[in-house]
Design a protein around this motif. Structure first.
Motif, PDB file in Angstrom:
ATOM      1  N   ASP A 112       0.828  -1.200   0.000  1.00  0.00           N
ATOM      2  CA  ASP A 112       0.000   0.000   0.000  1.00  0.00           C
ATOM      3  C   ASP A 112       0.866   1.255   0.000  1.00  0.00           C
ATOM      4  O   ASP A 112       1.944   1.291   0.597  1.00  0.00           O
ATOM      5  CB  ASP A 112      -0.912   0.031   1.226  1.00  0.00           C
ATOM      6  N   GLU A 113       0.370   2.278  -0.670  1.00  0.00           N
ATOM      7  CA  GLU A 113       1.036   3.575  -0.706  1.00  0.00           C
ATOM      8  C   GLU A 113       0.211   4.566   0.105  1.00  0.00           C
ATOM      9  O   GLU A 113      -0.985   4.397   0.271  1.00  0.00           O
ATOM     10  CB  GLU A 113       1.142   4.079  -2.149  1.00  0.00           C
ATOM     11  N   GLU A 114       0.853   5.587   0.572  1.00  0.00           N
ATOM     12  CA  GLU A 114       0.150   6.647   1.293  1.00  0.00           C
ATOM     13  C   GLU A 114      -0.465   7.625   0.299  1.00  0.00           C
ATOM     14  O   GLU A 114       0.168   7.985  -0.691  1.00  0.00           O
ATOM     15  CB  GLU A 114       1.104   7.401   2.224  1.00  0.00           C
ATOM     16  N   THR A 115      -1.676   8.040   0.572  1.00  0.00           N
ATOM     17  CA  THR A 115      -2.315   9.067  -0.240  1.00  0.00           C
ATOM     18  C   THR A 115      -1.772  10.418   0.201  1.00  0.00           C
ATOM     19  O   THR A 115      -1.723  10.700   1.403  1.00  0.00           O
ATOM     20  CB  THR A 115      -3.844   9.035  -0.048  1.00  0.00           C
ATOM     21  N   PRO A 116      -1.339  11.256  -0.717  1.00  0.00           N
ATOM     22  CA  PRO A 116      -0.805  12.565  -0.302  1.00  0.00           C
ATOM     23  C   PRO A 116      -1.886  13.410   0.365  1.00  0.00           C
ATOM     24  O   PRO A 116      -3.073  13.275   0.066  1.00  0.00           O
ATOM     25  CB  PRO A 116      -0.334  13.193  -1.613  1.00  0.00           C
ATOM     26  N   LEU A 117      -1.453  14.245   1.284  1.00  0.00           N
ATOM     27  CA  LEU A 117      -2.390  15.121   1.983  1.00  0.00           C
ATOM     28  C   LEU A 117      -2.821  16.255   1.059  1.00  0.00           C
ATOM     29  O   LEU A 117      -2.027  16.761   0.270  1.00  0.00           O
ATOM     30  CB  LEU A 117      -1.737  15.712   3.230  1.00  0.00           C
ATOM     31  N   ASP A 118      -4.069  16.626   1.204  1.00  0.00           N
ATOM     32  CA  ASP A 118      -4.583  17.774   0.469  1.00  0.00           C
ATOM     33  C   ASP A 118      -4.191  19.020   1.247  1.00  0.00           C
ATOM     34  O   ASP A 118      -4.599  19.189   2.397  1.00  0.00           O
ATOM     35  CB  ASP A 118      -6.099  17.663   0.330  1.00  0.00           C
ATOM     36  N   PRO A 119      -3.383  19.907   0.669  1.00  0.00           N
ATOM     37  CA  PRO A 119      -2.906  21.062   1.436  1.00  0.00           C
ATOM     38  C   PRO A 119      -4.034  21.961   1.939  1.00  0.00           C
ATOM     39  O   PRO A 119      -3.975  22.480   3.051  1.00  0.00           O
ATOM     40  CB  PRO A 119      -1.990  21.811   0.470  1.00  0.00           C
ATOM     41  N   TYR A 120      -5.072  22.130   1.148  1.00  0.00           N
ATOM     42  CA  TYR A 120      -6.158  23.019   1.568  1.00  0.00           C
ATOM     43  C   TYR A 120      -6.956  22.417   2.723  1.00  0.00           C
ATOM     44  O   TYR A 120      -7.280  23.104   3.683  1.00  0.00           O
ATOM     45  CB  TYR A 120      -7.072  23.334   0.387  1.00  0.00           C
ATOM     46  N   ASN A 121      -7.274  21.120   2.644  1.00  0.00           N
ATOM     47  CA  ASN A 121      -8.005  20.481   3.741  1.00  0.00           C
ATOM     48  C   ASN A 121      -7.169  20.448   5.016  1.00  0.00           C
ATOM     49  O   ASN A 121      -7.708  20.584   6.116  1.00  0.00           O
ATOM     50  CB  ASN A 121      -8.452  19.076   3.361  1.00  0.00           C
ATOM     51  N   SER A 122      -5.859  20.279   4.889  1.00  0.00           N
ATOM     52  CA  SER A 122      -4.983  20.322   6.068  1.00  0.00           C
ATOM     53  C   SER A 122      -5.031  21.705   6.703  1.00  0.00           C
ATOM     54  O   SER A 122      -5.110  21.831   7.932  1.00  0.00           O
ATOM     55  CB  SER A 122      -3.547  19.991   5.677  1.00  0.00           C
ATOM     56  N   TYR A 123      -5.018  22.731   5.872  1.00  0.00           N
ATOM     57  CA  TYR A 123      -5.097  24.109   6.369  1.00  0.00           C
ATOM     58  C   TYR A 123      -6.432  24.352   7.078  1.00  0.00           C
ATOM     59  O   TYR A 123      -6.479  24.937   8.152  1.00  0.00           O
ATOM     60  CB  TYR A 123      -4.918  25.075   5.196  1.00  0.00           C
ATOM     61  N   ARG A 124      -7.524  23.849   6.495  1.00  0.00           N
ATOM     62  CA  ARG A 124      -8.850  24.012   7.121  1.00  0.00           C
ATOM     63  C   ARG A 124      -8.939  23.276   8.454  1.00  0.00           C
ATOM     64  O   ARG A 124      -9.547  23.775   9.405  1.00  0.00           O
ATOM     65  CB  ARG A 124      -9.938  23.499   6.175  1.00  0.00           C
ATOM     66  N   GLU A 125      -8.325  22.103   8.552  1.00  0.00           N
ATOM     67  CA  GLU A 125      -8.318  21.366   9.821  1.00  0.00           C
ATOM     68  C   GLU A 125      -7.554  22.132  10.890  1.00  0.00           C
ATOM     69  O   GLU A 125      -7.974  22.172  12.042  1.00  0.00           O
ATOM     70  CB  GLU A 125      -7.721  19.978   9.625  1.00  0.00           C
ATOM     71  N   GLN A 126      -6.426  22.747  10.524  1.00  0.00           N
ATOM     72  CA  GLN A 126      -5.669  23.543  11.478  1.00  0.00           C
ATOM     73  C   GLN A 126      -6.495  24.728  11.967  1.00  0.00           C
ATOM     74  O   GLN A 126      -6.498  25.047  13.164  1.00  0.00           O
ATOM     75  CB  GLN A 126      -4.372  24.044  10.849  1.00  0.00           C
TER      76      GLN A 126
END
Length: 161
Positions: A112-126
């Motif tokens: 299995d490979e890791e799915t890259p993080l979505d930068p915008y959703n990461s920003y919204r979570e922060q």
């Protein structure tokens, strides 16, 4: 069942250049059809999730660019699959898929490979976490809230302690 993602360009926003959209690709062995759906992400603003009929690609047999239909051999962890001009990168396969592919002698699935993080959703979570921290800091709730005491009294709770 494969988990996959594709990158979607965003030109309307100065805050982001692209979004990573996660999907689930289902290959039906019975007739060789494929369905792609997108799991629901809270407050994304896009119709998602199978429950509401928001399937990204409805179940049907899909032709490749060479005129042949997609087959199980065309799918695998780590491969890129182009469906209707969108390239999906397959990142994970469930255990049944891994066992089936190995039992028919097709191939050994890659890890299995890791799915890259979505930068915008990461920003919204922060931002969301910061908002919750600030609410607790600026608006502490007293242990004896007047509204809560009033509602409990209306419902017949005892006030004697």
């Amino acid at each position: 069942r494969y988990e996959c993602f594709f990158k979607e360009a965003v030109v309307e926003s100065p805050d982001e250049n692209y979004r990573v959209r996660r999907c689930v690709l289902l290959f039906y062995l019975l007739d060789g059809s494929i369905q792609v759906s997108e799991p629901k992400i809270e407050n994304s603003g896009m119709p998602q999730g199978e429950g509401k009929g928001a399937v990204f690609i409805k179940r049907h047999r899909i032709l490749k660019s060479d005129g042949m239909h997609m087959r199980m051999e065309d799918l695998g962890v780590g491969k890129d699959v182009t469906l209707y001009g969108r390239t999906f990168h397959l990142t994970k396969a469930d255990q049944f898929t891994r066992d089936f592919v190995q039992s028919i002698g097709l191939r050994e699935e890659a890890p299995d490979e890791e799915t890259p993080l979505d930068p915008y959703n990461s920003y919204r979570e922060q931002l969301h976490e910061q908002t919750i921290r600030n609410q607790k800091y600026f608006h502490p709730r007293p242990s004896e809230d007047d509204l809560m005491r009033y509602m409990e009294a209306r419902l017949g709770a005892s006030t004697a302690q």
